[in-house]
Design a protein around this motif. Sequence first.
Motif, short mmCIF file in Angstrom:
data_model
loop_
_atom_site.label_atom_id
_atom_site.label_comp_id
_atom_site.label_asym_id
_atom_site.label_seq_id
_atom_site.Cartn_x
_atom_site.Cartn_y
_atom_site.Cartn_z
N ASN A 1 -5.23 4.40 5.07
CA ASN A 1 -5.94 4.54 3.79
C ASN A 1 -6.82 3.34 3.48
O ASN A 1 -7.54 3.35 2.47
CB ASN A 1 -4.95 4.76 2.65
N LEU A 2 -6.77 2.30 4.33
CA LEU A 2 -7.68 1.17 4.13
C LEU A 2 -9.13 1.60 4.30
O LEU A 2 -10.04 1.01 3.69
CB LEU A 2 -7.36 0.05 5.14
N ALA A 3 -9.37 2.62 5.13
CA ALA A 3 -10.74 3.11 5.29
C ALA A 3 -11.27 3.67 3.98
O ALA A 3 -12.42 3.41 3.59
CB ALA A 3 -10.78 4.18 6.38
N LEU B 1 13.59 3.89 -0.76
CA LEU B 1 13.73 3.68 0.68
C LEU B 1 12.76 2.61 1.18
O LEU B 1 13.09 1.84 2.09
CB LEU B 1 13.49 5.00 1.42
N LEU B 2 11.58 2.56 0.57
CA LEU B 2 10.62 1.51 0.96
C LEU B 2 11.14 0.12 0.59
O LEU B 2 10.99 -0.84 1.36
CB LEU B 2 9.27 1.77 0.30
N HIS B 3 11.74 0.01 -0.57
CA HIS B 3 12.31 -1.28 -0.97
C HIS B 3 13.48 -1.67 -0.07
O HIS B 3 13.61 -2.84 0.33
CB HIS B 3 12.76 -1.22 -2.43
N ILE B 4 14.35 -0.70 0.27
CA ILE B 4 15.47 -1.00 1.16
C ILE B 4 14.96 -1.39 2.54
O ILE B 4 15.49 -2.30 3.19
CB ILE B 4 16.42 0.21 1.24
N ASP C 1 0.82 -1.21 0.00
CA ASP C 1 0.00 0.00 0.00
C ASP C 1 0.85 1.26 0.00
O ASP C 1 0.51 2.26 -0.65
CB ASP C 1 -0.94 0.00 1.21
N ALA C 2 1.97 1.22 0.72
CA ALA C 2 2.86 2.39 0.75
C ALA C 2 3.51 2.62 -0.61
O ALA C 2 3.72 3.77 -1.02
CB ALA C 2 3.92 2.21 1.83
N LEU C 3 3.82 1.55 -1.33
CA LEU C 3 4.39 1.72 -2.68
C LEU C 3 3.37 2.32 -3.64
O LEU C 3 3.72 3.13 -4.52
CB LEU C 3 4.86 0.36 -3.21
N ASN C 4 2.11 1.95 -3.48
CA ASN C 4 1.08 2.53 -4.34
C ASN C 4 0.84 4.01 -4.04
O ASN C 4 0.49 4.79 -4.95
CB ASN C 4 -0.23 1.76 -4.17
N MET D 1 8.28 4.54 9.31
CA MET D 1 7.09 4.11 10.05
C MET D 1 5.87 4.94 9.66
O MET D 1 4.76 4.42 9.54
CB MET D 1 7.36 4.22 11.55
N ARG D 2 6.06 6.23 9.44
CA ARG D 2 4.93 7.10 9.11
C ARG D 2 4.29 6.70 7.79
O ARG D 2 3.06 6.69 7.66
CB ARG D 2 5.40 8.55 9.06
N SER D 3 5.10 6.36 6.81
CA SER D 3 4.56 5.97 5.50
C SER D 3 3.75 4.69 5.61
O SER D 3 2.68 4.57 4.98
CB SER D 3 5.71 5.78 4.50
N HIS D 4 4.20 3.75 6.41
CA HIS D 4 3.47 2.49 6.56
C HIS D 4 2.16 2.67 7.33
O HIS D 4 1.14 2.08 6.96
CB HIS D 4 4.36 1.46 7.25
N LEU D 5 2.19 3.49 8.37
CA LEU D 5 0.96 3.71 9.12
C LEU D 5 -0.06 4.49 8.30
O LEU D 5 -1.27 4.24 8.38
CB LEU D 5 1.27 4.46 10.42
N GLN D 6 0.42 5.43 7.49
CA GLN D 6 -0.50 6.16 6.60
C GLN D 6 -1.09 5.22 5.54
O GLN D 6 -2.27 5.36 5.18
CB GLN D 6 0.24 7.32 5.93
N ALA D 7 -0.31 4.29 5.09
CA ALA D 7 -0.83 3.31 4.13
C ALA D 7 -1.91 2.45 4.77
O ALA D 7 -2.89 2.08 4.11
CB ALA D 7 0.31 2.44 3.61
N TYR D 8 -1.74 2.12 6.05
CA TYR D 8 -2.79 1.36 6.72
C TYR D 8 -4.06 2.19 6.91
O TYR D 8 -5.18 1.69 6.73
CB TYR D 8 -2.30 0.86 8.08
#
Length: 305
Positions: A157-159, A87-90, A74-77, A148-155
């Motif tokens: 966005n599930l709403a 940075l997400l891939h690393i 989700d963060a990559l999208n 961490m912020r990018s991953h939590l924001q991706a979560y």
Amino acid sequence: MVILIVTESYLEFGLESGFSNFSESAMQFLEKQGLESRGPVSKLTFKLFLAVLCSLIGAFLTFPGLRLAQMHLDALNLATEKITQTLLHINFLAPLLMVLLWVKPITKDYIMNPPLGKESVPLMSEDTFETMRLWIIILLCALRLAMMRSHLQAYLNLAQKCMDQMKKEAGRISTIDLQKMVARVFYYLCVIALQYVAPLVMVLHTTLLLKTLGNYSWGIYPESNSDTAVENNPLPSSLYSESPSVNGKMKVTVVQITMALGSLKNIFTPLLFRGLLSFLTWWIAACLFSTSLFGLFYHQYLTVA
């Protein structure tokens, strides 16, 4: 249990030498106490205990790894910049990099004895390599914390994804049910944050314990630490020359207890902690990457099918 059978020429943990040093030190300690023993524990029992502990750690890291894979996709999208995607891939491959740090033919052999023609000139000493390995793990943990912020924001966005999915479906839904569905995502955010941070804290703590208990240094050129055994220090002669008063007996008792506790340092040596904590750090990273990789395959292919 299969990992524990692999020889030190492939996975360089130092468990064998650490356990041998622990057994010899424990036998010497028991002999000084007037006890006869062949060792505190056998090697098979030691490895069985490690296998049970590793199974518990693997079970604990299963759901964090699966959740991390979903948040990574989700963060990559959501990411639009190339640097963020890199940075997400690393960040996703960070546990794999930690695992490779202990694979001797891939890292240490090429760094200590690089194939440079006929001559073999090591690029760094063994102590410097150990320090560099600790620094790499610390930097990868810092990168994961920064992402961490990018991953939590991706979560979160599930709403919105649930809302978009409901718009495509036929039927009606009440406003209260819709609010509950959206609020459920936000209420679960603390659990998601814990699943993201817990493996990071485990790796970071084992690394710091490895540095401290293993007598490593943060410097690139660590100095040799000459540790003197506590048990070799004799008791102060003044304690024995004093008259048998209450204070003198208390002082002698305190010193004897201190000496007994200090002698435990000769049993649990840095060599034992190096092998044990290196293996635990490697296993946590291996479990996190394997579960994340399985979660990536699951969310990418099986969910769509």
